[in-house]
Scaffold this active site. Structure first.
Site, PDB file in Angstrom:
ATOM      1  N   LYS A  58       4.263   5.706  -5.997  1.00  0.00           N
ATOM      2  CA  LYS A  58       4.703   4.773  -4.957  1.00  0.00           C
ATOM      3  C   LYS A  58       5.712   3.788  -5.554  1.00  0.00           C
ATOM      4  CE  LYS A  58       2.702   1.687  -1.442  1.00  0.00           C
ATOM      5  NZ  LYS A  58       1.446   1.102  -0.917  1.00  0.00           N
ATOM      6  N   SER A  98       0.697   2.046   3.877  1.00  0.00           N
ATOM      7  CA  SER A  98       2.064   1.998   3.409  1.00  0.00           C
ATOM      8  C   SER A  98       2.424   3.033   2.348  1.00  0.00           C
ATOM      9  CB  SER A  98       2.360   0.601   2.876  1.00  0.00           C
ATOM     10  OG  SER A  98       1.574   0.339   1.726  1.00  0.00           O
ATOM     11  N   SER A 125      -3.795   1.049   2.527  1.00  0.00           N
ATOM     12  CA  SER A 125      -2.551   1.802   2.337  1.00  0.00           C
ATOM     13  C   SER A 125      -2.649   3.103   1.571  1.00  0.00           C
ATOM     14  CB  SER A 125      -1.501   0.913   1.682  1.00  0.00           C
ATOM     15  OG  SER A 125      -0.949   0.080   2.667  1.00  0.00           O
TER      16      SER A 125
HETATM   17  N1  GLN Z   1      -1.451  -2.180   6.954  1.00  0.00           N
HETATM   18  C1  GLN Z   1      -1.891  -3.234   6.117  1.00  0.00           C
HETATM   19  C2  GLN Z   1      -0.845  -4.299   6.011  1.00  0.00           C
HETATM   20  O1  GLN Z   1       0.160  -4.138   6.596  1.00  0.00           O
HETATM   21  C3  GLN Z   1      -2.279  -2.703   4.755  1.00  0.00           C
HETATM   22  C4  GLN Z   1      -1.157  -2.511   3.845  1.00  0.00           C
HETATM   23  C5  GLN Z   1      -1.556  -2.141   2.455  1.00  0.00           C
HETATM   24  O2  GLN Z   1      -2.692  -1.762   2.195  1.00  0.00           O
HETATM   25  N2  GLN Z   1      -0.616  -2.305   1.539  1.00  0.00           N
HETATM   26  O3  GLN Z   1      -1.002  -5.289   5.376  1.00  0.00           O
END
Ligand code: GLN
Length: 488
Positions: A80, A155, A179
């Site tokens: 990532k 994400s 994410s």
């Molecule tokens: N969807 C969540 C957010 O927008 C989680 C994102 C993540 O785990 N990086 O914060």
């Protein structure tokens, strides 16, 4: 051997007896990438094949001249793009870091490299990991390999899509509020958010430091455990990393698997109720499979839905301060400083450098922490977090695991969730709990509804990753949903 779909542990056996095979494997993998990447768009930065080849040739020489095997020798890993890689661009899917080349490796990257893994590229994500669909990326949206009109989730959507499309063998993601698990569920792969403190965050570009964790993503449970073995462990460079003796997760998972213990499993009623019918039905089917052997009981966590509010308050407050460092001086866009005061320059850097979702969260983060409001929002969220933790500790006194759907919805159409931020935030309802309490949670593929993947989430006690892996292995055996690659 089919190099593209082969599980990592099989590849490792082959490569250890014949190290030269790594070259064939990587060239087949790059052929696959050339074929599908245009449609899937999983990578922000893909390393050129020749660079990878040079690295591999010297790695093969080292392997041949030493008797020691390497835990990930020759394995192609997708990373990532918020995990720092020395000399390899790391953008966080943001314009503000578009040309950032880290001068050092994150601890997890150093560990992968010392075990002979090959980092083939950096995967797309939501900008600064803020989002649930990989659409807030400043560069492009990634597509779900199972249905190219849909999102792979986020994400860590690029890492998940790369695995589901057969563009890498294993991957790393990061998980602040789901994410890793969200895109794992949406692409029929396995993803684990480890206990907070198990995996070093050194070199992970921070979003919300009290929630962030790096974790493994793979197409089967064994590979997930093997990858966790390499990345877990105490790191003095991360003050929240925990110094305790760790098991060999792979071995411990198999020991448990052969012992076949009957576990006590809690079915979290509300977390099923929040889900759309097709997801709910599919999840209950897999619960039936689990409960045909293990001892299950339904439990109620009535206030679970408030986790979303607490999570977004805490994560935005932390994000606001973490992202203050992008000021155009130390990090960020290079703009013209001539005859301009600092405020003008700062404003330009941040206006041009950050996307809409990131700006929104920085602004809300500042508001949440401002005088007069911080006790109303931030303090209250922290109190809720503590209460949640205590409540879950109680549940974990009685139960070994808590199951629920990973995501309450099916993979959304591109554009659908991003247009409805409240729906997007609420789609994290089942995943944010594990981050708030710091416990490990896994997402396991359990089936398809009209060709779209569904994942089951299993939360376990702190540092009990082995139990999560055992349940994953149990379901994988019964459901035979593993090593899946979409026909892109
Ligand atoms: N969807 C969540 C957010 O927008 C989680 C994102 C993540 O785990 N990086 O914060």
């Amino acid at each position: 051997m089919n190099f593209i779909a082969a599980p990592m542990y099989k590849l490792l056996d082959e490569f250890n007896t014949n190290p030269d095979l790594v070259v064939d494997y990587l060239s087949k993998l790059y052929d696959r990438i050339a074929k599908v990447e245009e449609k899937v768009k999983a990578f922000i930065t893909l390393r050129p094949f020749n660079d990878v080849l040079n690295e591999v040739e010297s790695l093969i020489r080292i392997r041949k001249s030493s008797r020691n095997s390497m835990a990930l020798f020759g394995i192609a890993v997708a990373i990532k793009d918020n995990i720092s890689t020395k000399g390899l661009r790391t953008t966080c899917a943001s314009r503000i870091l578009e040309n950032y080349i880290p001068p050092y490796d994150a601890t997890v990257i150093a560990k992968l490299k010392s075990e002979g893994a090959i980092i083939i590229g950096k995967t797309n994500m939501d900008e600064f990991a803020m989002g649930s669909t990989t659409e807030t990326s400043a560069f492009f949206a990634t597509r779900n390999p199972w249905d190219l009109t849909r999102s792979p989730g986020g994400s860590s959507g690029g890492s998940a899509a790369a695995l589901a499309a057969g563009e890498a063998t294993v991957a790393l993601g990061s998980d602040t509020g789901g994410s890793i698990r969200n895109p794992a569920a949406f692409t029929a792969i396995f993803g684990l958010k480890p206990t907070y403190g198990l995996v070093s965050r050194y070199g992970l570009i921070a979003y919300a430091s009290s929630l962030d964790q790096i974790g493994p993503m793979a197409r089967n449970t064994d590979d997930l455990a093997l990858l966790l073995n390499v990345i877990a462990g105490y790191d003095p460079k991360d003050s929240t990393s925990i110094n305790i003796p760790l098991p060999n997760f792979y071995k411990a998972m198999y020991d448990t698997y052969y012992r076949e213990p009957r576990l006590k499993i809690a079915i979290a009623r509300e977390l099923f109720e929040y889900s759309e019918d097709p997801v709910k039905n599919m999840s209950y089917k897999s619960v039936d499979v689990l409960c045909s052997y293990h001892e299950c009981r339904e439990i109620s966590i009535p206030y679970a839905k408030h986790s979303v509010a607490a999570y977004y308050i805490i994560s935005m407050a932390e994000a606001g301060s973490n992202l203050a460092r992008y000021d155009g001086v130390r990090y960020g866009l290079k703009v013209n400083f001539d005859n301009r005061n600092w405020v003008e320059v700062y404003k330009e850097v941040r206006t041009r450098g950050f996307g809409y979702e990131v700006k929104k969260r920085i602004a809300l983060g500042a508001y949440i922490l401002s005088t007069g409001y911080w006790d109303m929002y931030y303090l209250k969220a922290l109190r809720f977090r503590r209460m949640l933790k205590e409540e879950f500790n109680k549940i974990f006194k009685e139960f070994d695991a808590i199951v629920s759907p990973t995501m309450p919805i099916l993979p959304p159409k591109l554009g659908e969730l991003i247009a409805d931020p409240i729906k997007m935030y609420y789609s994290d309802v089942n995943t944010v709990i594990a981050n708030l309490i710091g416990a490990p949670a896994i997402s396991i593929p359990i089936g398809f509804v009209n060709g779209l993947p569904v994942g089951l989430q299993v939360m376990v006690r702190h540092f009990n990753e082995v139990t999560a892996l055992y349940i994953s292995k149990f379901l994988e055996d019964k459901l035979k949903l593993r090593d899946l690659i979409a026909l892109v």
